[in-house]
Write a protein that holds these residues in place. Structure first.
Motif, short mmCIF file in Angstrom:
data_model
loop_
_atom_site.label_atom_id
_atom_site.label_comp_id
_atom_site.label_asym_id
_atom_site.label_seq_id
_atom_site.Cartn_x
_atom_site.Cartn_y
_atom_site.Cartn_z
N LEU A 1 0.88 -1.18 0.00
CA LEU A 1 0.00 0.00 0.00
C LEU A 1 0.91 1.22 0.00
CD1 LEU A 1 -2.55 -1.27 2.68
CD2 LEU A 1 -3.03 -0.93 0.24
N PRO A 2 1.40 1.64 -1.17
CA PRO A 2 2.41 2.70 -1.26
C PRO A 2 1.86 4.11 -1.30
CG PRO A 2 2.01 1.81 -3.43
CD PRO A 2 1.13 1.01 -2.47
N GLU A 3 0.58 4.29 -1.04
CA GLU A 3 -0.05 5.60 -1.23
C GLU A 3 0.64 6.73 -0.46
OE1 GLU A 3 -3.31 2.68 -2.30
OE2 GLU A 3 -1.61 2.79 -0.92
N ALA A 4 1.09 6.46 0.77
CA ALA A 4 1.72 7.52 1.56
C ALA A 4 2.97 8.07 0.89
CB ALA A 4 2.04 7.01 2.96
N LYS A 5 3.63 7.25 0.08
CA LYS A 5 4.81 7.71 -0.66
C LYS A 5 4.44 8.67 -1.78
CE LYS A 5 7.96 3.82 0.13
NZ LYS A 5 8.82 2.81 -0.51
N ARG A 6 3.17 8.71 -2.12
CA ARG A 6 2.70 9.56 -3.22
C ARG A 6 1.83 10.70 -2.72
NH1 ARG A 6 0.93 4.07 -6.34
NH2 ARG A 6 3.04 3.32 -6.79
N GLY A 7 1.87 10.95 -1.42
CA GLY A 7 1.09 12.02 -0.85
C GLY A 7 -0.37 11.69 -0.67
N LEU A 8 -0.70 10.41 -0.67
CA LEU A 8 -2.08 9.96 -0.54
C LEU A 8 -2.20 9.03 0.66
CD1 LEU A 8 -2.62 9.16 -4.34
CD2 LEU A 8 -3.33 11.23 -3.13
N PHE A 9 -3.33 8.34 0.78
CA PHE A 9 -3.47 7.25 1.74
C PHE A 9 -4.40 6.22 1.11
CE2 PHE A 9 -7.29 9.59 2.65
CZ PHE A 9 -8.20 8.65 3.11
N PRO A 10 -4.42 4.99 1.61
CA PRO A 10 -5.24 3.94 0.99
C PRO A 10 -6.73 4.19 1.23
CG PRO A 10 -3.47 2.99 2.32
CD PRO A 10 -3.58 4.44 2.69
N GLY A 11 -7.30 5.06 0.42
CA GLY A 11 -8.66 5.54 0.66
C GLY A 11 -9.75 4.65 0.13
N GLY A 12 -9.40 3.55 -0.54
CA GLY A 12 -10.42 2.65 -1.07
C GLY A 12 -10.64 1.43 -0.22
N GLY A 13 -10.28 1.49 1.05
CA GLY A 13 -10.46 0.36 1.96
C GLY A 13 -9.17 -0.24 2.46
#
Length: 260
Positions: free
Chosen positions: A134-146
């Motif tokens: 779940l690499p979203e935090a590395k892209r300025g995001l978070f795992p928002g789809g569950g």
């Protein structure tokens, strides 16, 4: 029997339907049309009493699913944000709400939304080369789809590590954490998933639906279990299948389930 769309293959193995994500050149990334194709296949399976389980896998040996197709997203394309029945069926799957058992056969990396899709499956079989992240935090995001629900499948510390570092874990590490049910050679992947699907599908459909909902609720919302338990007790214990299960046991034969 095999049927296909451009992005999703469907094959029947007796009472089990195998759905194969078929965009290997794009690491099986999710587009709006692929999401709807999956949803349409789920709706068809739910209305077919001859289908007892679903195996979900993907083409190629690089990736199970890379999550959202970022190229389509960047170009303003359809990424599955509609409210049509097929799209809603897909998102029910990601929440673990598909009444039919779903067994995943993970042939490669499951990243972001690909891992979120897996979290909606009931059992996960992985080849030894599979990885999960779940690499979203590395892209300025978070795992928002569950993806933040991963703590319902693995220990809290490991869930925080995966989401806060964005780093991948191997198939063996996933097994050790309880995310993965079995790790096998790639050549045995689909056959192993089919074996699990057949063993699960041999149980009574109403019983399986009750187990899916109540076991998940016991982890995610324990207070709601007390609300839903009387419903399932009434439905399952008074069903024709409950009588059939007891009768078949006494007669030493396989039960013939009706799903009612």
């Amino acid at each position: 029997m095999t049927t296909a769309t451009e992005e999703l293959l469907q094959e029947r193995h007796g009472e089990v339907i195998v759905l194969t994500l078929n965009r290997p050149d794009a690491r099986n990334a999710l587009t709006g049309s692929l999401i709807r194709s999956i949803g349409e296949a789920l709706l068809a399976a739910e209305s077919d009493t001859d289908t007892r389980a679903i195996v979900l896998t993907a083409s190629g040996d690089r990736a199970f699913c890379a999550g959202m197709d970022l190229r389509a997203f960047a170009e303003g394309g359809d990424v599955g944000s509609g409210s049509d029945p097929a799209t809603e069926a897909y998102y029910r799957l990601t929440r673990g709400e598909t009444p039919i058992p779903v067994i995943a056969a993970v042939n490669g990396a499951a990243t972001g939304g690909g891992l979120e899709l897996l979290l909606g499956c009931d059992l996960i079989i992985a080849c030894r080369e599979a990885r999960f992240g779940l690499p979203e935090a590395k892209r300025g995001l978070f795992p928002g789809g569950g993806g933040t629900n991963i703590g319902t499948r693995i220990p809290l510390g490991a869930a925080l590590e995966m989401t806060m570092t964005g780093e991948f874990v191997s198939a063996q590490r996933g097994y050790d954490l309880g995310l993965v049910n079995a790790v096998v050679d790639a050549t045995e992947l689909v056959a192993t998933a089919l074996d699990y699907a057949r063993r699960v599908g041999a149980c009574a459909p109403l019983s399986l639906a009750a187990c899916k909902e109540l076991v998940r609720l016991a982890v995610t919302d324990p207070t709601k279990v007390a609300e839903r338990l009387p419903h399932w007790q009434s439905v399952v214990f008074t069903s024709q299948d409950a009588i059939e299960g007891a009768t078949a046991f006494m007669q030493k034969r396989d039960p013939l389930w009706k799903g009612r």
